[in-house]
Scaffold this motif. Sequence first.
Motif, short mmCIF file in Angstrom:
data_model
loop_
_atom_site.label_atom_id
_atom_site.label_comp_id
_atom_site.label_asym_id
_atom_site.label_seq_id
_atom_site.Cartn_x
_atom_site.Cartn_y
_atom_site.Cartn_z
N SER A 69 0.86 -1.35 0.13
CA SER A 69 -0.20 -0.09 0.25
C SER A 69 0.98 1.17 -0.01
N ALA A 70 2.02 1.29 0.78
CA ALA A 70 2.42 1.89 1.08
C ALA A 70 3.81 2.48 -0.53
N LEU A 71 3.89 1.71 -1.42
CA LEU A 71 4.57 1.95 -2.63
C LEU A 71 3.68 2.01 -3.54
N ARG A 72 2.71 2.00 -3.40
CA ARG A 72 1.19 2.14 -4.28
C ARG A 72 1.03 3.69 -4.40
N THR A 73 1.18 4.30 -2.73
CA THR A 73 1.09 5.65 -2.81
C THR A 73 2.00 6.44 -3.24
N VAL A 74 3.98 5.95 -2.91
CA VAL A 74 4.65 6.81 -3.64
C VAL A 74 4.82 6.33 -4.78
N VAL A 75 4.21 5.43 -5.39
CA VAL A 75 4.29 5.27 -6.83
C VAL A 75 2.80 6.93 -7.08
N LYS A 76 2.17 6.99 -6.87
CA LYS A 76 1.05 7.75 -7.01
C LYS A 76 1.27 9.21 -6.78
N THR A 77 1.82 9.54 -5.95
CA THR A 77 2.22 10.86 -5.40
C THR A 77 3.14 11.33 -7.30
N ALA A 78 3.96 10.17 -7.23
CA ALA A 78 5.12 10.47 -8.02
C ALA A 78 4.44 10.73 -9.42
N ASP A 79 3.03 10.23 -9.68
CA ASP A 79 2.83 10.52 -10.91
C ASP A 79 1.79 11.75 -10.69
N VAL A 110 7.56 19.58 -12.01
CA VAL A 110 9.69 19.27 -12.25
C VAL A 110 9.85 18.84 -11.05
N GLU A 111 10.06 19.96 -9.29
CA GLU A 111 10.74 19.69 -9.13
C GLU A 111 10.58 18.71 -8.35
N ALA A 112 9.03 19.21 -7.68
CA ALA A 112 8.40 17.60 -7.01
C ALA A 112 7.88 16.91 -7.40
N ALA A 113 7.83 16.29 -8.84
CA ALA A 113 8.32 15.18 -9.44
C ALA A 113 9.45 14.27 -9.70
N LYS A 114 10.93 15.09 -9.46
CA LYS A 114 12.46 15.00 -9.09
C LYS A 114 12.08 14.07 -7.94
N ALA A 115 11.92 14.59 -7.10
CA ALA A 115 11.75 14.15 -5.84
C ALA A 115 10.92 12.85 -5.12
N ALA A 116 10.25 13.14 -5.73
CA ALA A 116 9.09 11.81 -5.51
C ALA A 116 9.59 11.01 -6.15
N ILE A 117 9.99 10.33 -7.55
CA ILE A 117 10.27 9.76 -8.31
C ILE A 117 11.88 9.06 -7.68
N VAL A 118 12.02 10.11 -6.84
CA VAL A 118 13.98 9.42 -6.41
C VAL A 118 13.25 8.76 -4.89
N ALA A 119 12.46 8.89 -4.77
CA ALA A 119 10.95 8.21 -3.48
C ALA A 119 11.05 6.39 -4.10
N ALA A 120 10.09 6.90 -5.08
CA ALA A 120 9.48 6.16 -6.07
C ALA A 120 10.36 4.70 -5.84
N THR A 121 11.82 5.23 -7.01
CA THR A 121 11.98 5.15 -6.85
C THR A 121 13.56 4.24 -5.89
N LYS A 122 13.31 4.82 -4.68
CA LYS A 122 14.36 3.58 -3.88
C LYS A 122 13.22 2.39 -3.26
N LYS A 123 11.58 2.96 -3.23
CA LYS A 123 10.46 2.01 -2.42
C LYS A 123 10.74 1.19 -3.89
N LEU A 124 10.44 1.67 -4.63
CA LEU A 124 10.20 0.33 -5.88
C LEU A 124 11.87 -0.62 -5.40
#
Length: 90
Positions: free
Chosen positions: A26-36, A44-58
């Motif tokens: 569930s936490a993984l899906r939330t992080v990916v959804k935040t990035a999306d 762009v800036e929020a997306a970059k930070a969110a994608i870094v977090a999502a990549t780490k979680k994935l």
Amino acid sequence: MPNIKSAIKRVKTSEKRRALNASQKSALRTVVKTADTALVNNDVEAAKAAIVAATKKLDKAATKGLIHKNAAARKKSRLAKKLNALTSQA
């Protein structure tokens, strides 16, 4: 309900693991959804930070066996592709 001691323990253990896996997934899906969402909002800036977090979680989820490694790679690739499209147009 099982009668054998080892079977009782197995039921308890598998229930704990199921709950933990569900929570992590569930936490993984939330992080990916935040990035999306950040990508859709052209932030762009929020997306970059969110994608870094999502990549780490994935990566962590794939390592632990929560999701398949190719599924993690596919999700990371799609997020990166969207980010690249967003940065090239901006």
